[in-house]
Write a protein that holds these residues in place. Structure first.
Motif, PDB file in Angstrom:
ATOM      1  N   ASP A   1       8.265  45.566  58.288  1.00 48.99           N
ATOM      2  CA  ASP A   1       9.083  44.396  58.002  1.00 48.99           C
ATOM      3  C   ASP A   1      10.476  44.818  57.534  1.00 48.99           C
ATOM      4  O   ASP A   1      11.255  44.023  57.040  1.00 48.99           O
ATOM      5  CB  ASP A   1       8.412  43.488  56.958  1.00 48.99           C
ATOM      6  CG  ASP A   1       8.130  44.213  55.648  1.00 48.99           C
ATOM      7  OD1 ASP A   1       8.520  45.393  55.523  1.00 48.99           O
ATOM      8  OD2 ASP A   1       7.524  43.597  54.757  1.00 48.99           O
ATOM      9  N   HIS A   2      10.758  46.100  57.711  1.00 54.45           N
ATOM     10  CA  HIS A   2      12.079  46.629  57.385  1.00 54.45           C
ATOM     11  C   HIS A   2      12.282  47.878  58.244  1.00 54.45           C
ATOM     12  O   HIS A   2      11.334  48.410  58.823  1.00 54.45           O
ATOM     13  CB  HIS A   2      12.174  46.990  55.900  1.00 54.45           C
ATOM     14  CG  HIS A   2      11.175  48.033  55.488  1.00 54.45           C
ATOM     15  ND1 HIS A   2       9.870  47.703  55.176  1.00 54.45           N
ATOM     16  CD2 HIS A   2      11.271  49.390  55.370  1.00 54.45           C
ATOM     17  CE1 HIS A   2       9.208  48.815  54.863  1.00 54.45           C
ATOM     18  NE2 HIS A   2      10.030  49.845  54.981  1.00 54.45           N
TER      19      HIS A   2
ATOM     20  N   SER B   1      11.105  39.863  61.865  1.00 56.30           N
ATOM     21  CA  SER B   1      10.925  40.290  60.477  1.00 56.30           C
ATOM     22  C   SER B   1      12.224  40.315  59.688  1.00 56.30           C
ATOM     23  O   SER B   1      12.201  40.436  58.464  1.00 56.30           O
ATOM     24  CB  SER B   1      10.303  41.687  60.441  1.00 56.30           C
ATOM     25  OG  SER B   1      11.224  42.648  60.931  1.00 56.30           O
TER      26      SER B   1
ATOM     27  N   TRP C   1      14.432  42.722  59.868  1.00 57.90           N
ATOM     28  CA  TRP C   1      14.784  44.111  59.555  1.00 57.90           C
ATOM     29  C   TRP C   1      16.188  44.471  60.006  1.00 57.90           C
ATOM     30  O   TRP C   1      16.818  45.372  59.442  1.00 57.90           O
ATOM     31  CB  TRP C   1      13.780  45.069  60.206  1.00 57.90           C
ATOM     32  CG  TRP C   1      13.888  45.107  61.713  1.00 57.90           C
ATOM     33  CD1 TRP C   1      13.321  44.225  62.574  1.00 57.90           C
ATOM     34  CD2 TRP C   1      14.617  46.033  62.509  1.00 57.90           C
ATOM     35  NE1 TRP C   1      13.650  44.537  63.867  1.00 57.90           N
ATOM     36  CE2 TRP C   1      14.457  45.650  63.859  1.00 57.90           C
ATOM     37  CE3 TRP C   1      15.405  47.145  62.227  1.00 57.90           C
ATOM     38  CZ2 TRP C   1      15.047  46.338  64.912  1.00 57.90           C
ATOM     39  CZ3 TRP C   1      15.994  47.841  63.274  1.00 57.90           C
ATOM     40  CH2 TRP C   1      15.805  47.441  64.594  1.00 57.90           C
TER      41      TRP C   1
END
Length: 528
Positions: free
Chosen positions: A354-355, A392, A394
């Motif tokens: 998610d990053h 996400s 990111w």
């Protein structure tokens, strides 16, 4: 009108479709929304004057192998392939690297440097497929259904060889790497090739993606056009114009005209109407639905509505005052560099995050090493990109992602940052804004789950035909999918021509989407 044809989109698939139609004697007009032809095959001065960067795609093994492009004699229209010293290198710590060379012997020697026996294992594995590469290519790089290639594979590899290839199609690169190689660096070398198709090494089907890209390197190389990717687009446009076809840029199609179940032309944003009995649309599925504006049956609409897109992309382009100072000699010769470390690190970087990972896996190109025309004397261009989940967030902080990308290059090339003269960073939103087919920053034209490879864009007896007579789909969303090779466009044009030659009442019925298949993990097709 029956002799006229319109192609929506002047990317490589659109131009391949247009050339195919023009060769059949049709009057062809290509309508392109951008102010230039080429789609994702484009070269621009993105950083500083005199530095020519490939805006999107840059390396073209599939184009060099393409039976479609081979028919067009693009060399007569200025295309010249430039081959780097090595197709690619996968850099590791302590100046080590695996490398793919056109020579099987050189590749085996590079892998032997990582661990005795690993190079010979690759030689034993690859040699039978290279001996019958034509059959392998025609299996992986053909219109639907790909009958000829598999038939020749059976004849030449025998039942055992074909079963081995079928196993390869379904297995993960992680499993193949562990079967072949003792060294984690050699396994990482294999995994990196799978990532050109955005395929995690532990996903079923990633083995064939990795192996096939390496087979392409041995058979045809990983070349780029002299002067930049745009020269490939220029050559395609040159061939089309030689045949009398027309390309209109700045002509965004907003609607396809349909009368009594048959396409009759296209309308542009400025109100221009171009009549035609054949339309090949090289757009993504959701865009096709919008262009047809309620003219498609609901079952087909639902099928296209289930089409899935791939991961998002962040790309950095650099102007450099010298070559990247890689610690590895192999990387200093390579046109493409896979930056990611050993096998465990590559696997970790390609897990869903998610990053952006602190050490992202990168695909990096340095085409100016072999083609000095791309930058001022003694200076260079380079690019790198990384992928992540579509939704996400990111990629929201582009400077932070760019910092991680540059730190990863610096790790394997100490002094890299000191050579940066200028940079340009683009994320998913910018990519889609510049090219509507790059949906959410997906540079591959859709997810490569098994059901979207075999039945692409939807379960159907023909991936190119639509329920509207005369309208076909020829983008990377159609079989065999992404990469620059022109196969979907060419196949869609041939289907449209065959349908148009049949009397209206005696022609083939529109082929509906088949009932939905379950989403299957696995088979990915490399996009380079």
């Amino acid at each position: 009108m029956s002799g006229d044809a319109v192609v929506v989109g002047a990317g490589p698939n659109g131009l391949a479709a247009a050339i195919t139609l023009a060769e059949a004697g049709r009057r062809v007009t290509v309508l392109e929304a951008a102010d230039h032809p080429g789609g994702a095959v484009r070269t621009e001065e993105l950083t500083l004057p005199g530095f020519h960067h490939d805006t999107y795609s840059a390396v073209y093994p599939a184009a060099a192998a393409s039976p479609v492009f081979a028919r067009f004699e693009l060399e007569r229209h200025g295309l010249r392939w430039i081959h780097p010293g090595a197709c690619y290198a996968h850099v590791l710590d302590e100046g080590r690297a695996g490398a793919l060379y056109r020579s099987l012997d050189e590749t085996a020697a590079a892998l032997e440097q990582l661990h005795p026996g690993d190079g010979e294992a690759w030689r034993r594995f690859a040699a039978p497929y290279l001996e019958h590469f034509g059959a392998v290519r025609d299996t992986m790089l053909a219109g639907f259904p790909p009958v000829g290639g598999p038939t020749r594979l059976v004849a030449r590899l025998g039942l055992g060889g074909v079963l081995g290839f079928a196993r390869l199609v379904l297995m993960p690169a992680d499993a193949l790497g562990r079967e072949l190689f003792a060294d984690p660096g050699a396994r990482a070398w294999l995994y990196g090739s799978a990532m050109h198709g955005d395929t995690p090494p532990r996903a079923a089907g990633s083995a064939v993606a990795a192996a096939y890209l390496n087979f392409l390197g041995h058979a045809v190389g990983w070349p780029s056009p002299e002067g930049g990717a745009g020269r490939l687009a220029d050559a395609l446009v040159g061939r089309l114009r030689e045949l009398g076809g027309e390309v209109r840029t700045g002509a965004r199609v907003t609607r396809l005209a349909v009368e009594r179940g048959r396409v009759t032309g296209a309308q542009t944003a400025d109100g221009d109407r171009v009549s035609a009995g054949i339309v090949v649309a090289t757009v993504m599925p959701h865009a096709l639905l919008a262009l047809c504006d309620g003219s498609l049956p609901e079952r087909y609409v639902r099928a296209l509505g289930r089409y899935r897109y791939g991961p998002a992309t962040v790309k950095v382009d650099w102007a450099l005052d010298g070559p990247i100072p890689w610690a590895s000699e192999h990387a200093r010769r390579a046109g493409t560099v896979h930056v990611g470390g050993d096998a465990d690190e590559v696997v970790h970087a390609t897990q869903v995050h998610d990053h952006a990972p602190e050490r992202p896996f990168l695909l990096l190109g340095q085409q100016s090493l072999a083609d000095p025309s791309r930058a001022p004397a003694g200076q260079h261009t380079a690019w790198a990109y990384t992928h992540g989940p579509r939704e996400s967030g990111w990629a929201d902080d582009l400077p932070a992602v760019a910092e991680r990308i540059e730190a990863q290059v610096e790790r394997f090339a100490p002094g890299f940052r000191d050579r940066i003269l200028a940079r340009r960073v683009v994320g998913p939103r910018e990519l889609q804004a510049r090219n509507a087919n790059l949906v959410g920053g997906d540079v591959g034209g859709g997810s490569y789950g098994l059901d979207q490879v075999v039945f692409r864009p939807a379960p159907s007896l023909s991936p190119y035909r639509t329920p509207i007579r005369g309208l076909t789909l020829g983008s990377a969303a159609a079989f065999p999918g992404g990469a620059v090779h022109g196969v979907p466009g060419h196949a869609a044009a041939r289907v449209a021509l065959a349908e148009d030659r049949m009397p209206l009442l005696g022609g083939l019925p529109a082929l509906p989407a088949l009932p939905g298949l379950p989403s299957l993990p696995g088979l990915r097709r490399p996009r380079c």
